[in-house]
Design an enzyme around this catalytic site. Sequence first.
Site, mmCIF file in Angstrom:
data_model
loop_
_atom_site.group_PDB
_atom_site.id
_atom_site.type_symbol
_atom_site.label_atom_id
_atom_site.label_comp_id
_atom_site.label_asym_id
_atom_site.label_seq_id
_atom_site.Cartn_x
_atom_site.Cartn_y
_atom_site.Cartn_z
ATOM 1 N N ASP A 191 4.821 0.710 12.170
ATOM 2 C CA ASP A 191 3.581 0.108 11.654
ATOM 3 C C ASP A 191 3.393 -1.330 12.093
ATOM 4 O O ASP A 191 2.342 -1.913 11.837
ATOM 5 C CB ASP A 191 3.559 0.163 10.113
ATOM 6 C CG ASP A 191 3.394 1.573 9.612
ATOM 7 O OD1 ASP A 191 3.572 1.802 8.412
ATOM 8 O OD2 ASP A 191 3.106 2.461 10.442
ATOM 9 N N ARG B 131 0.861 14.833 13.075
ATOM 10 C CA ARG B 131 1.254 14.630 11.670
ATOM 11 C C ARG B 131 1.287 15.937 10.873
ATOM 12 O O ARG B 131 0.585 16.118 9.891
ATOM 13 C CB ARG B 131 0.333 13.597 11.015
ATOM 14 C CG ARG B 131 0.266 12.331 11.849
ATOM 15 C CD ARG B 131 -0.527 11.251 11.215
ATOM 16 N NE ARG B 131 0.271 10.543 10.211
ATOM 17 C CZ ARG B 131 -0.225 9.513 9.511
ATOM 18 N NH1 ARG B 131 -1.465 9.165 9.671
ATOM 19 N NH2 ARG B 131 0.527 8.899 8.609
ATOM 20 N N ARG C 8 -8.764 -0.158 5.052
ATOM 21 C CA ARG C 8 -7.923 0.828 4.358
ATOM 22 C C ARG C 8 -6.583 0.209 3.966
ATOM 23 O O ARG C 8 -5.966 0.614 3.003
ATOM 24 C CB ARG C 8 -7.649 2.021 5.286
ATOM 25 C CG ARG C 8 -8.854 2.863 5.580
ATOM 26 C CD ARG C 8 -8.445 4.096 6.346
ATOM 27 N NE ARG C 8 -7.273 4.712 5.740
ATOM 28 C CZ ARG C 8 -6.439 5.515 6.396
ATOM 29 N NH1 ARG C 8 -6.651 5.787 7.650
ATOM 30 N NH2 ARG C 8 -5.393 6.045 5.788
ATOM 31 N N CYS D 220 -5.226 8.535 9.698
ATOM 32 C CA CYS D 220 -5.184 7.892 11.027
ATOM 33 C C CYS D 220 -4.845 8.929 12.107
ATOM 34 O O CYS D 220 -3.940 9.713 11.949
ATOM 35 C CB CYS D 220 -4.094 6.831 11.048
ATOM 36 S SG CYS D 220 -4.583 5.337 10.194
ATOM 37 N N LYS E 266 0.857 -1.199 0.000
ATOM 38 C CA LYS E 266 0.000 0.000 0.000
ATOM 39 C C LYS E 266 0.889 1.244 0.000
ATOM 40 O O LYS E 266 0.659 2.182 -0.759
ATOM 41 C CB LYS E 266 -0.878 -0.003 1.248
ATOM 42 C CG LYS E 266 -1.501 1.336 1.593
ATOM 43 C CD LYS E 266 -2.388 1.300 2.816
ATOM 44 C CE LYS E 266 -1.675 1.537 4.101
ATOM 45 N NZ LYS E 266 -1.327 2.922 4.415
ATOM 46 N N ASN E 267 1.906 1.241 0.842
ATOM 47 C CA ASN E 267 2.721 2.455 1.025
ATOM 48 C C ASN E 267 3.759 2.663 -0.056
ATOM 49 O O ASN E 267 4.449 3.688 -0.058
ATOM 50 C CB ASN E 267 3.360 2.453 2.421
ATOM 51 C CG ASN E 267 2.310 2.627 3.508
ATOM 52 O OD1 ASN E 267 1.141 2.929 3.215
ATOM 53 N ND2 ASN E 267 2.689 2.405 4.758
HETATM 54 C C1 EPZ Z 1 4.273 7.030 6.307
HETATM 55 O O1 EPZ Z 1 3.484 8.047 6.887
HETATM 56 C C2 EPZ Z 1 3.378 5.798 6.227
HETATM 57 N N1 EPZ Z 1 2.237 6.080 5.377
HETATM 58 C C3 EPZ Z 1 2.902 5.428 7.638
HETATM 59 O O2 EPZ Z 1 2.123 4.228 7.525
HETATM 60 C C4 EPZ Z 1 4.127 5.142 8.504
HETATM 61 O O3 EPZ Z 1 3.695 4.862 9.826
HETATM 62 C C5 EPZ Z 1 5.046 6.370 8.502
HETATM 63 O O4 EPZ Z 1 5.403 6.709 7.144
HETATM 64 C C6 EPZ Z 1 6.334 6.121 9.283
HETATM 65 O O5 EPZ Z 1 7.012 5.016 8.744
HETATM 66 C C7 EPZ Z 1 2.392 5.997 4.017
HETATM 67 O O6 EPZ Z 1 3.475 5.710 3.515
HETATM 68 C C8 EPZ Z 1 1.179 6.267 3.186
HETATM 69 P P1 EPZ Z 1 6.335 10.423 8.364
HETATM 70 P P2 EPZ Z 1 4.028 9.583 6.892
HETATM 71 O O7 EPZ Z 1 6.214 11.692 7.597
HETATM 72 O O8 EPZ Z 1 4.781 9.857 5.650
HETATM 73 C C9 EPZ Z 1 6.582 13.689 11.762
HETATM 74 C C10 EPZ Z 1 0.274 2.839 7.794
HETATM 75 O O9 EPZ Z 1 -0.124 2.287 8.831
HETATM 76 N N2 EPZ Z 1 6.547 14.689 10.678
HETATM 77 O O10 EPZ Z 1 7.558 9.569 8.180
HETATM 78 O O11 EPZ Z 1 2.901 10.455 7.261
HETATM 79 C C11 EPZ Z 1 5.261 12.972 11.932
HETATM 80 O O12 EPZ Z 1 4.401 13.733 12.752
HETATM 81 C C12 EPZ Z 1 0.731 4.280 7.876
HETATM 82 O O13 EPZ Z 1 0.380 2.280 6.675
HETATM 83 C C13 EPZ Z 1 6.758 16.032 10.995
HETATM 84 O O14 EPZ Z 1 6.973 16.389 12.154
HETATM 85 O O15 EPZ Z 1 5.057 9.509 8.118
HETATM 86 C C14 EPZ Z 1 5.660 11.687 12.583
HETATM 87 O O16 EPZ Z 1 5.774 11.878 13.978
HETATM 88 C C15 EPZ Z 1 0.472 4.893 9.238
HETATM 89 N N3 EPZ Z 1 6.721 16.958 10.001
HETATM 90 C C16 EPZ Z 1 7.036 11.392 11.984
HETATM 91 O O17 EPZ Z 1 7.485 12.623 11.414
HETATM 92 C C17 EPZ Z 1 6.485 16.601 8.697
HETATM 93 O O18 EPZ Z 1 6.482 17.490 7.824
HETATM 94 C C18 EPZ Z 1 7.059 10.353 10.878
HETATM 95 O O19 EPZ Z 1 6.137 10.769 9.914
HETATM 96 C C19 EPZ Z 1 6.276 15.242 8.398
HETATM 97 C C20 EPZ Z 1 6.314 14.299 9.395
#
Ligand code: EPZ
Length: 419
Positions: free
Chosen positions: A306, A121, A398, A116, A22-23
């Site tokens: 995850d 985020r 989802r 979610c 998915k990701n």
């Molecule tokens: C991706 O989400 C995945 N989703 C998530 O999977 C996964 O948990 C996550 O990466 C971490 O591996 C998809 O790929 C569609 P991040 P993403 O930006 O990109 C902070 C699932 O279950 N952050 O790496 O949203 C954020 O708040 C989902 O399949 C900022 O502070 O994750 C978080 O604490 C859930 N500022 C951390 O970084 C930003 O601009 C990691 O978020 C962006 C992120």
Amino acid sequence: MQKLLIVGGNRLEGTVRASGSKNATLPVLAACILNAGVSTIHEAPRLRDISVMKFLLHYLGAKVTNEGSTIIVDSSNIEPLEISEGIMRRMRASNLVLGAMLGRFGRVKISYPGGCQIGSRPMDLHLKGLQAMGAVIREKFGYIMAEAKKLTGADIHLDLPSVGATENLMMAAVLAEGVTTIRNAAKEPEIVDLQNYLNAIGGRVKGAGTDNIKIEGVAHSQMKPAVHSVIPDRIEAGTHIVATAITGGEVTVTNVIPEHIEPLLAKMREAGVGITVGDDFVRVRGNGRVKSIDIKTMPYPGFPTDMQPQMMALLSLAEGTSVITETVFENRFKHVGELRRMGADIKVEGQSAIIKGVDKLSGACIEASDLRAGASLVLASLAAENGTVIENINHIDRGYERLEQKYNFLGARIVRVHN
Ligand code: EPZ
């Protein structure tokens, strides 16, 4: 609202194939916006988040068709339409169109995404990176407006290795003027898969999977049709591995890239689970009650956040006390309350959960709060005594393709109730 009725106690046995990731599929579909031709994406999982992204592309003017797990996207007639809250709030990953829209059209207006509730985020790293490339960003009334006559290559250092920010900036940089370097980039396998698709349509991207990714901007006329097959879903495969362990079963999970789930396999072995690894499969053998272990979630190649909820379900039945520390998201323990309703002994202290293993879990009426929390409840129900009812299973739909069919095929007793 649909619900799952699960009668626990059966060992899972047999073979199950993990679907495409998915990701990986979501950013690749978003990247189709950069192309002005036909992209054929094989191995795309059939699940709700993918349908949302397909709808988004269709809304923007792309022609999107599906043949089984193949999605065909013709992006010739995409337009830079405003994307309303009604669409964006259905999925956090809708924000992945930002970089591609800005790169191709020089302007984009999207509302803040939904998704979610596992943390605030924010998108500050996405926006700071785009500003470094010359975009003018305005945020008003929950909308993000970004404009740039022509994005220019920049040297960007991410404060933290955000997966989405890395993906958005890679896509924005493909058509920018000059070279972009993304430092402290996310290293997840899905980032490498996106690089492979971007290069297939004519981009010049290298370094994905390392801390530094370099993108040499090209003219839009360089974009070309491409065929891409997405990598297997490492989190789905991991979920099946834990499902086997928690039921004390014996299952072969196929369509797996073992190195993508190495952190999980190491922890499963530490917990005493039998693991045999082949080229594209993992054979799992439950060896009775698992041992307690400690886990700390980290960006790839650390233990994946995850898989945290699923491991918590397994460790609820372990011999001894385990500690899970969640370092990636600030609010990803919503499954604790529901597991406790089933008899788990879990205490949350700050970003850590202390899990005292119990002899058994009992069925209950519980609710899924987000995608992986829902998966955790399914796994706990497979091992619980009596029956469990899980509400709000739209969260599970989802991210998992036909989960109950796959587990029933392995010997589980799950019924989906439409009421
Ligand atoms: C991706 O989400 C995945 N989703 C998530 O999977 C996964 O948990 C996550 O990466 C971490 O591996 C998809 O790929 C569609 P991040 P993403 O930006 O990109 C902070 C699932 O279950 N952050 O790496 O949203 C954020 O708040 C989902 O399949 C900022 O502070 O994750 C978080 O604490 C859930 N500022 C951390 O970084 C930003 O601009 C990691 O978020 C962006 C992120």
